[in-house]
Scaffold this motif. Structure first.
Motif, PDB file in Angstrom:
ATOM      1  N   ALA A 155      19.720  86.822  53.873  1.00  0.00           N
ATOM      2  CA  ALA A 155      19.969  87.949  52.970  1.00  0.00           C
ATOM      3  C   ALA A 155      20.113  87.470  51.526  1.00  0.00           C
ATOM      4  N   ALA A 156      20.822  86.364  51.322  1.00  0.00           N
ATOM      5  CA  ALA A 156      20.972  85.829  49.966  1.00  0.00           C
ATOM      6  C   ALA A 156      19.618  85.437  49.388  1.00  0.00           C
ATOM      7  N   ALA A 157      18.779  84.795  50.199  1.00  0.00           N
ATOM      8  CA  ALA A 157      17.452  84.396  49.734  1.00  0.00           C
ATOM      9  C   ALA A 157      16.599  85.616  49.396  1.00  0.00           C
ATOM     10  N   LEU A 158      16.743  86.702  50.148  1.00  0.00           N
ATOM     11  CA  LEU A 158      16.000  87.934  49.843  1.00  0.00           C
ATOM     12  C   LEU A 158      16.361  88.433  48.446  1.00  0.00           C
ATOM     13  N   TYR A 159      17.658  88.557  48.161  1.00  0.00           N
ATOM     14  CA  TYR A 159      18.085  89.088  46.862  1.00  0.00           C
ATOM     15  C   TYR A 159      17.734  88.139  45.721  1.00  0.00           C
ATOM     16  N   LEU A 160      17.555  86.859  46.047  1.00  0.00           N
ATOM     17  CA  LEU A 160      17.099  85.887  45.044  1.00  0.00           C
ATOM     18  C   LEU A 160      15.579  85.881  44.918  1.00  0.00           C
ATOM     19  N   ALA A 161      14.903  86.739  45.710  1.00  0.00           N
ATOM     20  CA  ALA A 161      13.436  86.827  45.736  1.00  0.00           C
ATOM     21  C   ALA A 161      12.798  85.538  46.240  1.00  0.00           C
ATOM     22  N   GLU A 162      13.505  84.807  47.090  1.00  0.00           N
ATOM     23  CA  GLU A 162      12.967  83.607  47.737  1.00  0.00           C
ATOM     24  C   GLU A 162      12.524  84.020  49.137  1.00  0.00           C
ATOM     25  N   TYR A 163      11.404  84.744  49.195  1.00  0.00           N
ATOM     26  CA  TYR A 163      11.059  85.469  50.415  1.00  0.00           C
ATOM     27  C   TYR A 163      10.634  84.566  51.564  1.00  0.00           C
ATOM     28  N   ASP A 164       9.984  83.457  51.278  1.00  0.00           N
ATOM     29  CA  ASP A 164       9.599  82.553  52.370  1.00  0.00           C
ATOM     30  C   ASP A 164      10.828  81.972  53.049  1.00  0.00           C
ATOM     31  N   GLU A 165      11.789  81.540  52.250  1.00  0.00           N
ATOM     32  CA  GLU A 165      13.030  81.005  52.815  1.00  0.00           C
ATOM     33  C   GLU A 165      13.786  82.102  53.565  1.00  0.00           C
ATOM     34  N   ALA A 166      13.804  83.305  52.991  1.00  0.00           N
ATOM     35  CA  ALA A 166      14.492  84.420  53.640  1.00  0.00           C
ATOM     36  C   ALA A 166      13.878  84.701  55.005  1.00  0.00           C
ATOM     37  N   ARG A 167      12.555  84.753  55.055  1.00  0.00           N
ATOM     38  CA  ARG A 167      11.886  85.043  56.326  1.00  0.00           C
ATOM     39  C   ARG A 167      12.196  83.967  57.369  1.00  0.00           C
ATOM     40  N   GLU A 168      12.235  82.720  56.951  1.00  0.00           N
ATOM     41  CA  GLU A 168      12.519  81.639  57.903  1.00  0.00           C
ATOM     42  C   GLU A 168      13.883  81.831  58.542  1.00  0.00           C
ATOM     43  N   HIS A 169      14.898  82.102  57.713  1.00  0.00           N
ATOM     44  CA  HIS A 169      16.248  82.310  58.258  1.00  0.00           C
ATOM     45  C   HIS A 169      16.305  83.543  59.151  1.00  0.00           C
ATOM     46  N   LEU A 170      15.738  84.639  58.690  1.00  0.00           N
ATOM     47  CA  LEU A 170      15.828  85.890  59.436  1.00  0.00           C
ATOM     48  C   LEU A 170      15.028  85.835  60.731  1.00  0.00           C
ATOM     49  N   GLU A 171      13.889  85.174  60.708  1.00  0.00           N
ATOM     50  CA  GLU A 171      13.111  85.012  61.939  1.00  0.00           C
ATOM     51  C   GLU A 171      13.847  84.124  62.937  1.00  0.00           C
ATOM     52  N   ASN A 172      14.638  83.175  62.441  1.00  0.00           N
ATOM     53  CA  ASN A 172      15.487  82.383  63.332  1.00  0.00           C
ATOM     54  C   ASN A 172      16.511  83.271  64.032  1.00  0.00           C
ATOM     55  N   VAL A 173      17.082  84.222  63.280  1.00  0.00           N
ATOM     56  CA  VAL A 173      18.039  85.150  63.896  1.00  0.00           C
ATOM     57  C   VAL A 173      17.364  85.944  65.003  1.00  0.00           C
ATOM     58  N   VAL A 174      16.195  86.519  64.710  1.00  0.00           N
ATOM     59  CA  VAL A 174      15.488  87.338  65.690  1.00  0.00           C
ATOM     60  C   VAL A 174      15.122  86.515  66.925  1.00  0.00           C
ATOM     61  N   VAL A 347      17.578  89.224  41.591  1.00  0.00           N
ATOM     62  CA  VAL A 347      16.322  89.408  40.843  1.00  0.00           C
ATOM     63  C   VAL A 347      15.218  90.059  41.672  1.00  0.00           C
ATOM     64  N   TRP A 348      15.493  90.393  42.922  1.00  0.00           N
ATOM     65  CA  TRP A 348      14.444  90.898  43.807  1.00  0.00           C
ATOM     66  C   TRP A 348      13.845  92.198  43.318  1.00  0.00           C
ATOM     67  N   TRP A 349      14.627  93.080  42.685  1.00  0.00           N
ATOM     68  CA  TRP A 349      14.153  94.392  42.248  1.00  0.00           C
ATOM     69  C   TRP A 349      13.779  94.395  40.772  1.00  0.00           C
ATOM     70  N   LEU A 350      13.837  93.222  40.133  1.00  0.00           N
ATOM     71  CA  LEU A 350      13.626  93.138  38.693  1.00  0.00           C
ATOM     72  C   LEU A 350      12.247  93.635  38.250  1.00  0.00           C
ATOM     73  N   PRO A 351      11.153  93.361  38.971  1.00  0.00           N
ATOM     74  CA  PRO A 351       9.868  93.907  38.533  1.00  0.00           C
ATOM     75  C   PRO A 351       9.881  95.435  38.435  1.00  0.00           C
ATOM     76  N   GLU A 352      10.506  96.097  39.396  1.00  0.00           N
ATOM     77  CA  GLU A 352      10.576  97.555  39.352  1.00  0.00           C
ATOM     78  C   GLU A 352      11.496  98.032  38.233  1.00  0.00           C
ATOM     79  N   GLN A 353      12.552  97.287  37.959  1.00  0.00           N
ATOM     80  CA  GLN A 353      13.446  97.645  36.847  1.00  0.00           C
ATOM     81  C   GLN A 353      12.700  97.570  35.514  1.00  0.00           C
TER      82      GLN A 353
END
Length: 457
Positions: A155-174, A347-353
């Motif tokens: 979740a922290a990596a998602l909000y930091l817009a580090e999506y590859d790292e976020a997916r790795e952690h979250l896919e480990n959970v699943v 920074v994840w939503w910054l482009p839309e902001q």
């Protein structure tokens, strides 16, 4: 639970505080397991008062620690992960752990503090806490703590817009999550890691340009939450369903899911989630023409959200700016947008902001150059983050602005290239808008052939 509560009262009346406090702990734990969090907090708070009357020693410290950890879990559901009340409880628990020589509960305390840092927007601190717990949990072979530490890291990596790292952690959970083995984690920790991980993964799928897969994953979130029959997890699932509908711009469905989440959150007394639901309900109302209701709900929801101590404010504040844009309240919208752009780790939503700020600027003449700079910044940042859905939005706004200025749209080819990277979701509003603009400006475009090819492969 009534038996434990009666025994606690009995020993309290008899002047035996150690027994009374122990039974308050038991009553509180049992109340938490049936999601009676307010009742649990009352039992556990009284238990701490009783424990304070005991003589010094390790037994008292251990009892106080057990009470504080359980109280913290009840308060997480009641007040949210970012509440100062929750932080005070787990800070006290951390001090008790030090006094006891770092007992097994220390891992749970660090994990809770990681969740606190996450919701406060202290994302690097959250990653540090979760990484520490992950290492300890892996050494101990504790799959439950491994699940939750991966979840916080993801979740922290998602909000930091580090999506590859976020997916790795979250896919480990699943991959590790087994409902038959881990369903009681929802009661023990206040939330279900499987529900949360699937929800975050579907958000990443949408951000990276896979809207149909994101919606499918969202259905999995709802199915799992219904199987668990856990009120807080059901609230989170409804909120996530509403959020994803907002992103694909299905406003009636967004409002329906937000209404369901609001009912669940109020029934459970989940204050932070009430705020979350009000923000989503408000932006959906504004998009459907009811701007007065939208502003009222957005303003109250943001107030409650920030009063809870939550620091993840980018999306909510951007929603308020967007509602002002819809109502053509340019100056109020720009002020709301400025607040949403206050520097933070999120920074994840910054482009839309940036895109919304540019659209607000364009509601009065003379700001075209400034808006164009912002739209380029939004598109470039989204590209760097690999947030294809946000890049498409930014490029659509940029090309539309360039065409309205009677100049050759310099980013037209880039918009076409971004559009052609999509393999699904062509009937959704964002892709329809991009396609319409491309067809208007490039009538001989090969977009139709591209989509036909994708549909047949």
């Amino acid at each position: 639970e009534p038996v434990a509560a009666r025994l606690a009262h009995h020993f309290e009346q008899a002047g035996i505080p150690a027994k009374a406090a122990a039974y308050r702990l038991q009553a509180g734990n049992l109340a938490r397991r049936v999601s009676a969090h307010r009742e649990a907090a009352d039992h556990l708070t009284r238990g701490l008062e009783l424990a304070a009357a005991l003589g010094p020693g390790s037994e008292r410290l251990q009892l106080e620690l057990d009470l504080q950890v359980s109280l913290g879990k009840a308060m997480l559901a009641l007040y949210g992960y970012a509440s100062p009340k929750v932080d005070r409880v787990f800070t006290c628990a951390r001090e008790l752990c030090r006094a006891l020589g770092d007992p097994p509960q220390l891992i749970q305390v660090i994990l809770a503090q990681g969740a606190f840092h996450l919701m406060r927007g202290d994302l690097k601190a959250a990653q540090k806490d979760a990484g520490q717990v992950l290492g300890l949990a892996q050494q101990a072979g504790d799959s439950r703590l491994i699940l939750t530490s991966h979840l916080i890291s993801g979740a922290a990596a998602l909000y930091l817009a580090e999506y590859d790292e976020a997916r790795e952690h979250l896919e480990n959970v699943v991959a590790l999550y087994d409902p038959s083995q881990h369903r009681d984690l929802a009661q023990q920790q206040g939330q279900d890691p499987g529900v949360q991980a699937l929800a975050f993964l579907s958000r990443i799928l949408w951000l990276q340009g896979y809207p149909e897969q994101a919606l499918a994953e969202c259905s999995s979130v709802d199915t799992l939450s219904r199987e668990l029959d856990h009120p807080y997890s059901s609230t989170v699932a409804a909120l996530h369903a509403s959020t994803l509908r907002a992103w694909v711009r299905w406003w009636p469905a967004c409002q329906d899911h937000a209404q369901r989440a609001l009912g669940l959150a109020r029934q459970g007394g989940f204050e932070m989630r009430i705020a979350n639901a009000m923000i989503l309900h408000g932006i959906a109302a504004a998009h459907q023409g009811d701007t007065d209701q939208g502003f009222d709900e957005l303003t109250e929801g943001l107030f409650l959200w920030e009063a809870s101590g939550a620091g993840l404010v980018a999306f909510g504040r951007a929603c308020l700016a967007e509602a002002h844009w819809l109502a053509r309240n340019r100056e109020e919208g720009l002020r709301a947008s400025d607040e949403s752009l206050y520097p933070s780790e999120e920074v994840w939503w910054l482009p839309e902001q940036y895109r919304l700020h540019a659209e607000l600027l364009l509601q009065a003449p003379g700001a075209e150059s400034e808006a164009e700079v912002l739209l380029r910044r939004a598109a470039d940042l989204a590209r760097d983050q690999n947030a294809r859905s946000l890049e498409l939005r930014a490029l659509t706004s940029l090309v539309r602005l360039q065409s309205q200025q009677k100049q050759k749209p310099g980013e037209l080819d880039r918009l076409a290239a971004c559009y052609q990277q999509f393999t699904e979701g062509f009937d959704l509003p964002d892709l329809r808008d991009a396609r319409s603009l491309l067809e208007e400006l490039r009538p001989k475009s090969d977009l139709a052939l591209r989509e036909e090819s994708l549909m047949t492969t």
